[in-house]
Design an enzyme around this catalytic site. Structure first.
Site, PDB file in Angstrom:
ATOM      1  N   SER A 118       0.912  -1.262  -0.192  1.00 14.35           N
ATOM      2  CA  SER A 118       0.135   0.015   0.210  1.00 14.35           C
ATOM      3  C   SER A 118       0.836   1.918  -0.039  1.00 14.35           C
ATOM      4  O   SER A 118       1.660   0.850  -0.423  1.00 14.35           O
ATOM      5  CB  SER A 118      -1.059  -0.391   1.285  1.00 14.35           C
ATOM      6  OG  SER A 118      -1.959   1.309   1.543  1.00 14.35           O
ATOM      7  N   ASP A 182      -7.109  -3.820  -8.031  1.00 15.20           N
ATOM      8  CA  ASP A 182      -6.609  -3.540  -7.009  1.00 15.20           C
ATOM      9  C   ASP A 182      -6.959  -1.879  -7.053  1.00 15.20           C
ATOM     10  O   ASP A 182      -6.020  -1.008  -8.115  1.00 15.20           O
ATOM     11  CB  ASP A 182      -5.324  -3.695  -6.628  1.00 15.20           C
ATOM     12  CG  ASP A 182      -4.540  -3.240  -5.258  1.00 15.20           C
ATOM     13  OD1 ASP A 182      -4.696  -2.173  -4.603  1.00 15.20           O
ATOM     14  OD2 ASP A 182      -3.847  -3.251  -5.017  1.00 15.20           O
ATOM     15  N   HIS A 322      -6.963  -5.495  -3.085  1.00 13.20           N
ATOM     16  CA  HIS A 322      -5.734  -5.250  -2.049  1.00 13.20           C
ATOM     17  C   HIS A 322      -5.036  -5.748  -1.352  1.00 13.20           C
ATOM     18  O   HIS A 322      -4.343  -5.605  -0.890  1.00 13.20           O
ATOM     19  CB  HIS A 322      -5.858  -3.695  -2.182  1.00 13.20           C
ATOM     20  CG  HIS A 322      -5.029  -2.550  -1.673  1.00 13.20           C
ATOM     21  ND1 HIS A 322      -3.838  -2.614  -1.808  1.00 13.20           N
ATOM     22  CD2 HIS A 322      -4.863  -2.078  -0.204  1.00 13.20           C
ATOM     23  CE1 HIS A 322      -3.157  -1.351  -1.591  1.00 13.20           C
ATOM     24  NE2 HIS A 322      -3.085  -1.573  -0.321  1.00 13.20           N
TER      25      HIS A 322
END
Length: 613
Positions: A118, A182, A322
Site C-alpha cells: 500500500s 486493486d 488489495h
C-alpha cells in the site's frame, strides 16, 4: 530478484503494515549469513498521509535529498506526492536511524531490499531513491545497488520523476506488483475533492487497526460508497490515460489540450518494472511491462468492466484484491510470467483471436488481463513513441560527424590562425574584419542550427530519457561550448545588444539553451554544483565588467566583488586547463581590461602572475 526474496519482502511488508506505529522494520532472509536485508515500511489509511492541501497532493521534490530527480536541461524538478515525501523525511529523522541501518548493510556488502505494501510501498520507493543518490558511486560500499519491491503501491511522482529514473538507469531496480482490479495503485488519478468523505471510510478496509481489516463488511455494507469510490477514480483515470494516448498517437486534435485547461489532470505517472497479476483463478500468471506509458494504459484498461453485470462486483473486488498479494505470490514460477518488451509491444495483436504461434501465450495473458483492442492499440502506440525517440537520436547521430568536423577542424584552425597573430580568436572574431571571420560565423550558425534542433526535441521529451546522460553528447556539448560560445558572445557584444542594466547582459538575456543545457549535463555527470558562469562564457562577464568599470582606468570599487569573483574563477579554470592560452595574449580583451584596473587592486590580484605587465 529471486522468488524467495519477493515472498519474504511481502511477508515483511505485511508485518510492517500491521505495525503502523514503527517507522520501519528490518528483516533478514535467513538467520545464517543472510545475503539480503529487507527494510520495509508501514502504510497508512489517513487522508493526510495521502493528500496534502493541493488537489492531487503534489509538490516539487526536495532536490537537496534527491538532486537527480529533475529534468537536467530544462532544469525542472520532478513533482512528488507531498504527503509521502513528508513521511519519508520524518522517517529519516526517526530513531533508530534509517541512515545508520543502510550504512551498516552496505558496509557488510548486503543486498538491501526496500519493500512496502500500500502506501508503505511509496515510502520504500523514496527510500530506495535516496539510497541511490547517497551512494551514486557505490564501489566503496560493495557495489551492490539497492532494490525495491512494492505491492499495491500508489503512484509517487510525475513524468519527470519517471524520466529521471530512466535517465539515471535506476528504474531497473524497482519492481511493482499490481493486482488487476486493486484500486490503490489508481487512487491518485483522482483529486481529493472528488472523493469527498469516502476515502476515510473506504480506507478502513485495509487499515490493520480497523475492525473491517481483512473482512468483507466494508465492501458489502457500503456498496454504494464502494461503487462511487471506484467509478470516481476510474473516471479520472480515463481522462488522464485518454489525454496521454492522444499524445502517444500524435493526435493534432486540440480538444484534449483544451479540456486539460479546464479539468485538472493527475500529474502522477508510473516508472520501473510492473508485474500485473491477472488473477482469475490463474495464480502466479503475471504480465511484466517496463515501458511507463504502456503501464499507464494498463493501469486503466485492466481494471475496466468486461460486462455490465460486473458493475456490482468489480468495485468490491477492487478493495479485496488489495489484500491478497500473499496468495497471488504463492506461485511465482518463471513459466507463469509473460514479458512484454519493446518488440512484443509493437507486434501486439489487436484482437483476442488475432495471434497464433508464439504470440498466442501473450494474447491469452492480455485477454486474462481484460485488455480490449483499444487498450492494445494504446500499448502499441507507447512502443512506437520509444521508436520515434530512438529514430530522432539516430538522425542527430548522423549530424554529429558534421558538427565534430566543424569544431575540431575548422574552428580550431581559426583559433590557431589568430594565436599566430598574437590575438585571441575571441577578439579577432569580435573585430570581424577578415574573410576567415565571415567563414567562422557561417560555421557558428551551422553548428547552432543542429544544437537548436536537439534542444527543441529535448524540451518536448522527444529523445530517449538516457540522452542527457550519454557521455558522447556531454563531451560534444562541452567542446561546442569551448569553441562556439565565445563566438556567440563576441557577436552579441559586437552588435551592441547590451545596455547599462544587467537585465540586458548576455547571461541574463542572450545565452541560448544550446549552451545552458550541455553545461548542466556536465555538472550533473560530474556531480558539480550548478554555476551561473563557466569557462565557456566567462567572456560575457569580462564584457560586462569592462563596460561597468570603463576603459579609462575608472575605479572598480562599485563592482569589486564581481571582479574578484571572476578573477578567482579564471585562476581555477586555468589550473584545470579549461581556459585556452590565447585568453592571456597581449591583444586579449581580458588583458586590456585588467590593465585598466587600479594599481592597488592589480597588486593583490590572484591572476597577476598570469598576465604580464
Amino acid at each position: 530478484m529471486r522468488a524467495e526474496v519477493i515472498e519474504k519482502a511481502y511477508a515483511a511488508s505485511w508485518k510492517a503494515h500491521k505495525s503502523p506505529d514503527r517507522p520501519y522494520l528490518v528483516e533478514k532472509i535467513s538467520r545464517n549469513e543472510a545475503s539480503e536485508v529487507i527494510i520495509c515500511f508501514p502504510g497508512s489509511d489517513a487522508v493526510k498521509d495521502w493528500y496534502s492541501q493541493r488537489n492531487f497532493g503534489e509538490t516539487k521534490i526536495d532536490l537537496r535529498l534527491f538532486p537527480s530527480l529533475r529534468s537536467i536541461g530544462n532544469d525542472e524538478p520532478a513533482l512528488v506526492n507531498e504527503a509521502f515525501s513528508k513521511r519519508f523525511q520524518d522517517i529519516l529523522l526517526a530513531r533508530p536511524s534509517l541512515a545508520d541501518k543502510i550504512e551498516e548493510a552496505t558496509s557488510k556488502k548486503k543486498q538491501i531490499v526496500f519493500a512496502g505494501h500500500s502506501s508503505g510501498g511509496a515510502v520504500a520507493i523514496l527510500a530506495t531513491l535516496w539510497t541511490l543518490e547517497k551512494y551514486k558511486t557505490p564501489k566503496s560500499h560493495g557495489g551492490i545497488p539497492p532494490l525495491c519491491v512494492t505491492f499495491g503501491s500508489p503512484l509517487v511522482g510525475n513524468h519527470i520523476f519517471s524520466h529521471a529514473t530512466r535517465r539515471e538507469n535506476w528504474s531497473k531496480y524497482f519492481f511493482h506488483y499490481v493486482m488487476r482490479y486493486d484500486i490503490v495503485p489508481r487512487i491518485l488519478f483522482a483529486p481529493l475533492s472528488s472523493l469527498d468523505q469516502s476515502f476515510e471510510q473506504i480506507s478502513q478496509s485495509f487499515n490493520p487497526r480497523s475492525r473491517s481489516f481483512m473482512s468483507d463488511s466494508v465492501g458489502r455494507a457500503s456498496a454504494t460508497t464502494t461503487s462511487d469510490f471506484y467509478f470516481t477514480i476510474m473516471s479520472n483515470a480515463a481522462t488522464v490515460t485518454s489525454h496521454a494516448a492522444a499524445k502517444l498517437m500524435g493526435s493534432t486534435d486540440s480538444t484534449w489540450e483544451t479540456l486539460a485547461n479546464f479539468i485538472p489532470l493527475s500529474p502522477y505517472r508510473p516508472f520501473g518494472t510492473y508485474f500485473f497479476c491477472t488473477g482469475n483463478g490463474k495464480l502466479g500468471k503475471k504480465i511484466v511491462i517496463t515501458n511507463p506509458n504502456a503501464v499507464l494504459q494498463v493501469l486503466f484498461f485492466s481494471s475496466q468492466l468486461s460486462t455490465e453485470a460486473e458493475a456490482a462486483q468489480v468495485p468490491y473486488r477492487s478493495l479485496t484484491e488489495h489484500k491478497i498479494y500473499g496468495t497471488e505470490l504463492q506461485q511465482i514460477a518463471a513459466q507463469n510470467v509473460v514479458h512484454l518488451d519493446q518488440q512484443q509491444l509493437q507486434k501486439l495483436a489487436l484482437s483476442e483471436d488475432g495471434a497464433g504461434g508464439s504470440n498466442a501465450t501473450i494474447n491469452t495473458a492480455l485477454t486474462d488481463l481484460g485488455l480490449s483492442p483499444r487498450a492494445r492499440l494504446c500499448l502499441r502506440a507507447a512502443a512506437e513513441l520509444e521508436v520515434r525517440k530512438s529514430e530522432n537520436e539516430e538522425k542527430f547521430k548522423q549530424k554529429k560527424a558534421f558538427v565534430e568536423q566543424r569544431i575540431t577542424k575548422e574552428l580550431r584552425e581559426y583559433r590557431e590562425m589568430w594565436e599566430h597573430q598574437r590575438v585571441g580568436f575571441y577578439d579577432g572574431f569580435r573585430e570581424h574584419k577578415k574573410p576567415e571571420d565571415f567563414k567562422a560565423n557561417v560555421t557558428r550558425l551551422e553548428v547552432a542550427g543542429v544544437w537548436d534542433e536537439i534542444i527543441e526535441k529535448l524540451r518536448s521529451y522527444e529523445l530517449p530519457d538516457e540522452f542527457e546522460a550519454k557521455r558522447e553528447w556531454i563531451d560534444l556539448g562541452t567542446r561546442c561550448r569551448e569553441l562556439v560560445e565565445p563566438l556567440d558572445i563576441a557577436n552579441y557584444y559586437r552588435h551592441g545588444r547590451h545596455y547599462e542594466d544587467d537585465a540586458s547582459s548576455y547571461m541574463a538575456r542572450g545565452r541560448p539553451k544550446r549552451y545552458r543545457y550541455p553545461q548542466r549535463w556536465l555538472e550533473h555527470a560530474e556531480r558539480r554544483p550548478q554555476e551561473p558562469n563557466s569557462a565557456s562564457c566567462f567572456w560575457a562577464e569580462v564584457e560586462e565588467l569592462r563596460y561597468k568599470t570603463g576603459t579609462s582606468g575608472a575605479s572598480c570599487r562599485g563592482v569589486k566583488e564581481r571582479v574578484e569573483r571572476l578573477e578567482a574563477q579564471i585562476k581555477a579554470w586555468n589550473e584545470k586547463g579549461e581556459l585556452a592560452k590565447d585568453v592571456f595574449l597581449e591583444g586579449s580583451t581580458l588583458v586590456k581590461w585588467w590593465r585598466t584596473l587600479p594599481p592597488e587592486h592589480k597588486q593583490q590580484s590572484c591572476i597577476k602572475s598570469l598576465i604580464r605587465e
